[in-house]
Enzyme design. Structure first.
Site, PDB file in Angstrom:
ATOM      1  N   THR A   1       0.839  -1.197   0.000  1.00 20.81           N
ATOM      2  CA  THR A   1       0.000   0.000   0.000  1.00 20.81           C
ATOM      3  C   THR A   1       0.871   1.244   0.000  1.00 20.81           C
ATOM      4  O   THR A   1       1.912   1.282   0.666  1.00 20.81           O
ATOM      5  CB  THR A   1      -0.954   0.025   1.218  1.00 20.81           C
ATOM      6  OG1 THR A   1      -1.433   1.376   1.397  1.00 20.81           O
ATOM      7  CG2 THR A   1      -0.267  -0.384   2.504  1.00 20.81           C
TER       8      THR A   1
ATOM      9  N   TYR B   1      -3.026  -0.858  10.645  1.00 24.87           N
ATOM     10  CA  TYR B   1      -3.103  -1.710   9.453  1.00 24.87           C
ATOM     11  C   TYR B   1      -1.947  -1.417   8.506  1.00 24.87           C
ATOM     12  O   TYR B   1      -1.236  -2.323   8.060  1.00 24.87           O
ATOM     13  CB  TYR B   1      -4.436  -1.514   8.719  1.00 24.87           C
ATOM     14  CG  TYR B   1      -4.331  -1.820   7.254  1.00 24.87           C
ATOM     15  CD1 TYR B   1      -4.106  -3.120   6.826  1.00 24.87           C
ATOM     16  CD2 TYR B   1      -4.393  -0.806   6.296  1.00 24.87           C
ATOM     17  CE1 TYR B   1      -3.954  -3.406   5.472  1.00 24.87           C
ATOM     18  CE2 TYR B   1      -4.250  -1.085   4.952  1.00 24.87           C
ATOM     19  CZ  TYR B   1      -4.028  -2.386   4.539  1.00 24.87           C
ATOM     20  OH  TYR B   1      -3.869  -2.668   3.215  1.00 24.87           O
ATOM     21  N   HIS B   2      -1.742  -0.152   8.182  1.00 27.73           N
ATOM     22  CA  HIS B   2      -0.667   0.190   7.250  1.00 27.73           C
ATOM     23  C   HIS B   2       0.706  -0.179   7.827  1.00 27.73           C
ATOM     24  O   HIS B   2       1.629  -0.518   7.091  1.00 27.73           O
ATOM     25  CB  HIS B   2      -0.733   1.676   6.880  1.00 27.73           C
ATOM     26  CG  HIS B   2      -1.937   2.036   6.055  1.00 27.73           C
ATOM     27  ND1 HIS B   2      -3.120   2.453   6.623  1.00 27.73           N
ATOM     28  CD2 HIS B   2      -2.159   2.001   4.726  1.00 27.73           C
ATOM     29  CE1 HIS B   2      -4.011   2.685   5.657  1.00 27.73           C
ATOM     30  NE2 HIS B   2      -3.451   2.411   4.498  1.00 27.73           N
TER      31      HIS B   2
ATOM     32  N   LYS C   1       1.577  -3.669   7.089  1.00 28.41           N
ATOM     33  CA  LYS C   1       2.093  -3.851   5.725  1.00 28.41           C
ATOM     34  C   LYS C   1       3.593  -3.539   5.681  1.00 28.41           C
ATOM     35  O   LYS C   1       4.314  -4.067   4.840  1.00 28.41           O
ATOM     36  CB  LYS C   1       1.337  -2.970   4.736  1.00 28.41           C
ATOM     37  CG  LYS C   1      -0.168  -3.144   4.753  1.00 28.41           C
ATOM     38  CD  LYS C   1      -0.620  -4.447   4.169  1.00 28.41           C
ATOM     39  CE  LYS C   1      -0.961  -4.278   2.702  1.00 28.41           C
ATOM     40  NZ  LYS C   1      -1.739  -5.435   2.181  1.00 28.41           N
TER      41      LYS C   1
END
Lengths: 366, 366
Positions: free
Chosen positions: A127, A164-165, A168
């Site tokens: 992302t 969440y990021h 990643k």
């Protein structure tokens, strides 16, 4: 579906985690969508191609290992993650689930590839959010640094705006480690927010349409604004509205996956590609939705609200995104026609819009 | 023990994970060591100070939460991680345990602090190994980058040589995220390999000595070389022996923890300090052990073996380490006297040396 239609043998592995947490979060999509088994059946009827569906959990190594042992795939596209920033910020349990689901899925995938298909090309959904909003240009995954007269090349520094990021970023660290140690082939697609409802398969049967979430937890800002425009609600710009991101039409997401599968990474290569086609601030996006709404006779209001997130609301943003264009990507941009088409779909389902799930229910930092 | 002796109220929380995997790996230490409850009792007898011992697992949030609710500590020193690089590279299960133990311990700690003691100063054991061996100077945690005429400050890029060290990168990412979002106070001590057997407490009672592992999985290269010198085995230099790291006497580890506790990080600050006092290559270390051995009449041989790890064997290495000196650290360097004292201790226990656990049992990349 696109890959199966093109003649590839496709296996889809899913445990319906997103569906379950969408339901638990009271965040139902605008349009009901059949489950994977049913979609596969509908697709087979419409297109005459089969997709092998396995319902199982990628955090259970046995499930992945058995699937890989049976399929020995040439490539795997890894989407098996909890994908919502707001969900990851909503509670201790949601945060822990996000970390453990995302990192263990990725870890198991790496080991299943090593055990059963070491030449398999791993296409990982990254992302753009991993980079955050640095004050220098964002390169494609890597940065050449000169420091005190010496030089080296590093993973581009990452600093994300949600847990969440951040998971990643863990994935990137983990994949890069095993690429160096075990010569994996990995392509990391650093995707921006995706919009769009039209795909070749959706044209075969509307039940094959992509998901359309518009709530504050699973929806994107694009869908939220479109739904607010149709419902006669002010578009909820968070804070100053200068937050700028790189957006992407779902047609281009599918194109990008296809392009990188046709051009796999080398053994021992972590290839990172920034996957978006145009940068827009939230204010610019609101203006576009207002303009498109006018074509349908909608009187769209824009209303700033206090930002539930901790993020820069006015920042430099200049990410490179030439890698996928060089591979042959032909962008479908966010024209008024595209937004009008999406608005029309929302209008068809306007009776299902729930006002109470559009406003922020999750605040960062509490 | 040092903190309790200085008058602080100390609670120690441990689940004996290291002891269990040391045993499962057939990697017993040179000198038997009583368990934590027993050491606490011995310490109380010798020093007249109590340490509250809790046996429990930091990956179980209830355990941490209850302990924090009861203690509401001013500071927590976080060592609750699987600490062996070779162990983390030894199998799928070991790799998964390392990831899940280390990241979930850190995650739970963050939440226990947020829930019960938001002003608590978190002192986190990092590792110099997070940085790897870049071709530019290693700064203390952060790097100012100028790129295409613009500037920003980032976490120093990290690229580790084992999965264990990669989990410490995850920790850094996670702590930095919650520092930004929730204003935690964090000091990250980027420690190099520690050596030494003498501490104030070990002088009270030899059963309070630090652990002495010399095997390939839990031992450091310093201890392995000392044991090989005493056992009449060639010192096993891995490959070319140019691998350079920053080393630290255990007396200085204790000093550093004390210094940062006396000078806590600010709310919203991730303070990163490189914790070592001198850089040595493996070849230089082997020469020092040979020289010290000569003083005890040992004829020490050096024998290079093929490197079981994937790592640079000849590289640039110039890490900054002024932060702790500025706080008042007075280094105890690795003199011949220090090595001779350690060799003498090994000689006392030479009948316990097991030759079969000194050679590499774990290979990277298989």
């Amino acid at each position: 579906m696109q890959l199966a239609a093109a003649g590839h043998e496709v296996t889809a592995l899913d445990n319906y985690l997103r569906r379950q947490i969408v339901e638990a979060s009271n965040s139902e999509p605008l349009i009901e969508s059949p489950d994977l088994v049913e979609r596969s059946r509908i697709f087979e009827e419409a297109a005459g191609r089969t997709i092998d569906v396995v319902i199982g959990d990628c955090t259970d190594y046995q499930v992945l290992s058995e699937t890989f042992a049976r399929c020995r795939p040439d490539a795997v596209v890894h989407y098996a993650e909890q994908p919502s920033g707001p969900y990851s910020m909503s509670s201790f349990d949601a945060a822990r689930l996000t970390i453990n689901n995302n990192l263990n899925s990725t870890f198991n995938l790496i080991w299943a590839v090593l055990e059963h298909a070491p030449e398999c090309h791993i296409v990982k959904l990254g992302t753009m959010g991993e980079y955050g909003t640095p004050n220098i240009d964002i390169e494609e995954g890597w940065l050449d640094i000169e420091h005190k007269g010496r030089k080296d090349r590093f993973l581009y520094p990452r600093q994300a705006g949600s847990l969440y990021h951040t998971t990643k970023i863990f994935d990137t660290d983990l994949l890069w480690f095993y690429v160096r140690m075990r010569d994996l082939r990995v392509t990391d697609l650093m995707q921006g927010p995706v919009y769009g409802v039209t795909t070749t398969e959706a044209e075969l049967d509307p039940r094959l349409r992509p998901n359309f979430h518009y709530d504050d937890i699973f929806g994107t800002v694009v869908n939220r604004f479109l739904v607010q425009a149709v419902a006669g609600l002010p578009l909820t710009v968070y804070g100053a509205g200068g937050q700028t991101r790189g957006y992407l039409n779902i047609l281009d997401t599918l194109q990008c996956v296809d392009l990188v599968l046709q051009n796999p990474a080398e053994a021992g290569e972590l290839r990172i590609l920034n996957q978006f086609t145009e940068s827009l601030s939230v204010n610019e996006l609101a203006d576009r939705v207002r303009r498109a709404g006018r074509r349908l006779g909608l009187d769209v209001q824009i209303g700033a609200i206090s930002n539930p997130r901790k993020e820069a609301e006015d920042h430099y943003y200049n990410p490179v995104h030439t890698g996928l264009l060089d591979l042959g990507l032909k962008p479908h941009l966010m024209t008024d026609d595209v937004l009008v088409e999406m608005l029309q779909l929302v209008c068809e389902h306007r009776d299902r819009i729930r006002h109470e799930i559009v406003m922020p229910r999750v605040r960062w930092g509490t």
